[in-house]
Design an enzyme around this catalytic site. Structure first.
Site: not given
Ligand code: AP5
Length: 208
Positions: A13, A88, A122, A155, A166
């Site tokens: 996203k 969300r 990431r 992160r 998540r």
């Protein structure tokens, strides 16, 4: 044009939103980024959000909804905006629907296997927030942002336990929004498994 980018964690996203924002000059509004900024600045909101975020859980609706309402009233949102990571929950969607009209909801999808590969490797720039991947989108110099020379970091919620939480939270709380926006005839489904450029082209085609 007011656009929502919907999809599980790590689907891409933020990557697509950055490119859309450059192309259309609409602000990229990412609730995750806004919350992380508050955490870094140790604001009251940030202190409340931190515990939820580190575990991969959602921050309470009232906190996020207030933050977004305030943001969307800014002048740069007048011609359009790209929402990444909001709404969300059904409650968040109802709330945003009561104060602004959405034009398109892009539902990005990839396999869980790919999500885990994308999130596990990431890296994010500590200065400008640019997104990298150690295999798919490598920085030119290891650990350093190509755009601003800031340091890259991982992160906290990109660790295995938080990724699993998540994904579970996404299935339970956020996935029902696909039907919610299908019923409003706003959904466009986009396969997010191609290269960043391919996914971006598909999104542009589908929202035009
Ligand atoms: P948030 O920051 O929104 O995280 P997320 O939704 O879990 O999404 P991500 O940022 O992890 O992934 P992404 O889909 O943007 O993927 P990206 O482009 O980075 O939220 C974090 C937390 O904040 C939440 O858990 C919650 O606690 C809280 N929060 C936020 N909003 C909230 C809300 N509305 N209500 C309540 N709580 C809220 O890509 C991932 C990786 O893949 C990158 O390395 C990238 O380089 C790579 N990649 C991307 N696209 C491709 C591609 N096409 N090919 C190859 N690699 C790719």
């Amino acid at each position: 044009m007011n656009i929502i980018l919907l999809g599980p964690p790590g689907v891409g996203k933020g990557t697509v939103a950055g490119k859309l924002s450059e192309k259309f000059s609409f602000p990229h509004i990412a609730t995750g980024d806004m919350l992380r900024e508050n955490v870094a600045q140790k604001t009251e909101l940030g202190m409340e959000a931190k515990n939820h975020m580190d575990k991969g859980l959602l921050v309470p609706d009232d906190v996020v909804i207030e933050m977004i309402k305030e943001r969307l009233q800014k002048k740069d949102c007048e011609k359009g905006f790209i929402l990444d990571g909001f709404p969300r929950t059904i409650n968040q969607a109802d709330q945003i629907g009561s104060f602004t009209k959405m034009d398109k909801v892009v539902n990005l999808h990839v396999s869980d296997e790919l999500i885990i590969k994308r999130l596990g490797r990431r890296r994010i720039c500590s200065e400008c927030g640019s997104i990298y991947h150690l295999e798919y989108m490598k920085p030119k110099k290891e650990g350093i942002c190509d755009k601003c020379s800031g340091k890259l970091h991982q992160r906290k919620d990109d660790k295995p336990d938080a990724i699993i939480n998540r994904l579970e939270v996404y299935r339970k709380e956020t996935e029902p929004l696909i039907k919610y926006y299908q019923d409003k005839k706003l959904i466009v489904n986009v396969d997010g498994s191609g290269t960043p450029e391919e996914v971006f082209e598909l999104v542009v085609e589908d929202i035009s």
